[in-house]
Design an enzyme around this catalytic site. Structure first.
Site, PDB file in Angstrom:
ATOM      1  N   LYS A   9       0.823  -1.212   0.000  1.00  0.00           N
ATOM      2  CA  LYS A   9       0.000   0.000   0.000  1.00  0.00           C
ATOM      3  C   LYS A   9       0.864   1.272   0.000  1.00  0.00           C
ATOM      4  CE  LYS A   9      -4.096  -2.102   2.160  1.00  0.00           C
ATOM      5  NZ  LYS A   9      -5.089  -1.993   3.273  1.00  0.00           N
ATOM      6  N   TYR A  49     -12.397  -1.754  -4.055  1.00  0.00           N
ATOM      7  CA  TYR A  49     -12.952  -1.883  -2.700  1.00  0.00           C
ATOM      8  C   TYR A  49     -14.479  -1.756  -2.682  1.00  0.00           C
ATOM      9  CZ  TYR A  49      -8.455  -1.843  -0.177  1.00  0.00           C
ATOM     10  OH  TYR A  49      -7.234  -2.166   0.358  1.00  0.00           O
ATOM     11  N   PHE A  57     -15.624   4.086   6.614  1.00  0.00           N
ATOM     12  CA  PHE A  57     -14.236   4.437   6.297  1.00  0.00           C
ATOM     13  C   PHE A  57     -13.939   4.425   4.795  1.00  0.00           C
ATOM     14  CE2 PHE A  57     -14.323  -0.157   7.331  1.00  0.00           C
ATOM     15  CZ  PHE A  57     -13.794  -0.701   6.178  1.00  0.00           C
ATOM     16  N   ARG A  85      -2.448 -14.317   4.234  1.00  0.00           N
ATOM     17  CA  ARG A  85      -3.174 -13.650   5.330  1.00  0.00           C
ATOM     18  C   ARG A  85      -2.421 -13.851   6.654  1.00  0.00           C
ATOM     19  NH1 ARG A  85      -7.357  -9.987   4.079  1.00  0.00           N
ATOM     20  NH2 ARG A  85      -7.756 -10.164   6.300  1.00  0.00           N
ATOM     21  N   THR A  91      -5.946  -7.019  10.538  1.00  0.00           N
ATOM     22  CA  THR A  91      -6.201  -5.734   9.868  1.00  0.00           C
ATOM     23  C   THR A  91      -5.631  -4.569  10.670  1.00  0.00           C
ATOM     24  OG1 THR A  91      -8.246  -6.680   8.984  1.00  0.00           O
ATOM     25  CG2 THR A  91      -8.025  -4.278   8.896  1.00  0.00           C
ATOM     26  N   ARG A 102       1.967  -6.535   8.910  1.00  0.00           N
ATOM     27  CA  ARG A 102       1.263  -5.373   9.450  1.00  0.00           C
ATOM     28  C   ARG A 102       1.822  -4.953  10.796  1.00  0.00           C
ATOM     29  NH1 ARG A 102      -4.768  -6.990   7.212  1.00  0.00           N
ATOM     30  NH2 ARG A 102      -4.730  -5.613   5.394  1.00  0.00           N
ATOM     31  N   ASN A 112      -2.189   0.193   6.928  1.00  0.00           N
ATOM     32  CA  ASN A 112      -1.686  -1.086   7.422  1.00  0.00           C
ATOM     33  C   ASN A 112      -0.786  -1.827   6.435  1.00  0.00           C
ATOM     34  OD1 ASN A 112      -3.652  -1.801   5.650  1.00  0.00           O
ATOM     35  ND2 ASN A 112      -4.991  -2.812   7.144  1.00  0.00           N
ATOM     36  N   HIS A 115      -2.198  -5.326   1.466  1.00  0.00           N
ATOM     37  CA  HIS A 115      -3.498  -5.959   1.212  1.00  0.00           C
ATOM     38  C   HIS A 115      -3.252  -7.411   0.845  1.00  0.00           C
ATOM     39  CE1 HIS A 115      -7.468  -6.792  -0.483  1.00  0.00           C
ATOM     40  NE2 HIS A 115      -6.807  -7.444  -1.417  1.00  0.00           N
ATOM     41  N   GLU A 126      -9.949  -9.993  -7.676  1.00  0.00           N
ATOM     42  CA  GLU A 126      -8.893  -8.994  -7.475  1.00  0.00           C
ATOM     43  C   GLU A 126      -7.738  -9.171  -8.462  1.00  0.00           C
ATOM     44  OE1 GLU A 126      -9.819  -8.382  -2.716  1.00  0.00           O
ATOM     45  OE2 GLU A 126      -7.895  -9.214  -3.334  1.00  0.00           O
TER      46      GLU A 126
HETATM   47  P1  IDP Z   1      -8.342  -6.585   5.394  1.00  0.00           P
HETATM   48  O1  IDP Z   1      -7.477  -5.659   4.559  1.00  0.00           O
HETATM   49  O2  IDP Z   1      -7.599  -7.118   6.588  1.00  0.00           O
HETATM   50  O3  IDP Z   1      -8.987  -7.674   4.578  1.00  0.00           O
HETATM   51  P2  IDP Z   1     -10.918  -5.231   5.399  1.00  0.00           P
HETATM   52  O4  IDP Z   1     -11.932  -5.324   6.500  1.00  0.00           O
HETATM   53  O5  IDP Z   1     -11.199  -5.959   4.120  1.00  0.00           O
HETATM   54  O6  IDP Z   1      -9.516  -5.691   6.020  1.00  0.00           O
HETATM   55  O7  IDP Z   1     -10.701  -3.690   5.106  1.00  0.00           O
HETATM   56  C1  IDP Z   1     -10.031  -3.256   3.928  1.00  0.00           C
HETATM   57  C2  IDP Z   1      -9.101  -2.127   4.313  1.00  0.00           C
HETATM   58  O8  IDP Z   1      -9.874  -1.031   4.760  1.00  0.00           O
HETATM   59  C3  IDP Z   1      -8.155  -2.434   5.490  1.00  0.00           C
HETATM   60  O9  IDP Z   1      -6.998  -3.149   5.092  1.00  0.00           O
HETATM   61  C4  IDP Z   1      -7.823  -1.047   5.973  1.00  0.00           C
HETATM   62  O10 IDP Z   1      -6.867  -0.382   5.140  1.00  0.00           O
HETATM   63  C5  IDP Z   1      -9.183  -0.342   5.814  1.00  0.00           C
HETATM   64  N1  IDP Z   1      -9.994  -0.435   7.041  1.00  0.00           N
HETATM   65  C6  IDP Z   1     -10.624  -1.528   7.533  1.00  0.00           C
HETATM   66  N2  IDP Z   1     -11.295  -1.262   8.658  1.00  0.00           N
HETATM   67  C7  IDP Z   1     -11.101   0.075   8.897  1.00  0.00           C
HETATM   68  C8  IDP Z   1     -11.554   0.973   9.927  1.00  0.00           C
HETATM   69  O11 IDP Z   1     -12.273   0.606  10.855  1.00  0.00           O
HETATM   70  N3  IDP Z   1     -11.112   2.275   9.822  1.00  0.00           N
HETATM   71  C9  IDP Z   1     -10.326   2.706   8.799  1.00  0.00           C
HETATM   72  N4  IDP Z   1      -9.904   1.901   7.811  1.00  0.00           N
HETATM   73  C10 IDP Z   1     -10.271   0.593   7.861  1.00  0.00           C
HETATM   74 MG    MG Z   2     -10.394  -7.545   3.058  1.00  0.00          MG
END
Ligand code: IDP
Ligand code: MG
Length: 137
Positions: A9, A49, A57, A85, A91, A102, A112, A115, A126
């Site tokens: 990212k 996304y 968010f 993962r 996350t 992460r 973070n 992805h 994807e």
């Molecule tokens: P993941 O990347 O671990 O699969 P997802 O829930 O799919 O997590 O969320 C996608 C991306 O959105 C996360 O990697 C992060 O960058 C962002 N994100 C997820 N939850 C939050 C939040 O509560 N606040 C701000 N950004 C978030």
């Molecule tokens: Mg995800």
């Protein structure tokens, strides 16, 4: 054999962590079968996304993912999706296991560092979103 999409990212690219993250994929036994650096447009990030479009968010996430270049990787290996993962960690970097990408490189739940696809269906979407057949070796 399975394929998954990884993204370094914008936060991690800017912080010069790309090389360390790619090295971690290779050390974990994931093969790189596609790789390119791009600067996503807002439309491209929103499409990627789209599953999160109703989340509070979403707009911040799109702004973050378009603030600078990203590195897109198609990774291949046995159980590549779940192995990636595991390598990534939770996350929220605060909840991520020591040594995960992460934990090492993420700043907060949004910024973070990486992805990774979370299931075979999302991986197929994807990978196809960013790579055509001629770009995968
Ligand atoms: P993941 O990347 O671990 O699969 P997802 O829930 O799919 O997590 O969320 C996608 C991306 O959105 C996360 O990697 C992060 O960058 C962002 N994100 C997820 N939850 C939050 C939040 O509560 N606040 C701000 N950004 C978030
Ligand atoms: Mg995800």
């Amino acid at each position: 054999m399975e394929r998954t999409l990884g993204i370094v990212k914008p936060d991690a690219v800017k912080a010069k962590h790309t090389g360390k993250i790619i090295d971690a994929y290779l050390e974990a036994g994931l093969r790189i079968v596609g790789m390119k650096m791009v600067h996503l447009s807002p439309e491209q990030a929103k499409g990627f996304y789209y599953v999160h479009k109703e989340r509070p968010f979403f707009n911040d996430l799109v702004a973050f993912m378009t603030e600078g270049p990203v590195v897109l990787l198609c990774l291949e290996g046995e159980n590549a999706i779940s192995r990636n993962r595991d390598l990534m960690g939770a996350t929220n970097p605060a909840n991520a296991t020591e040594g995960t990408l992460r934990k090492r490189f993420g700043a907060n739940i949004e910024r973070n560092a990486v992805h990774g696809s979370d299931a075979p269906e999302t991986a197929a979407f994807e990978i196809g979103y960013f790579f055509n057949a001629f770009e995968l070796v």
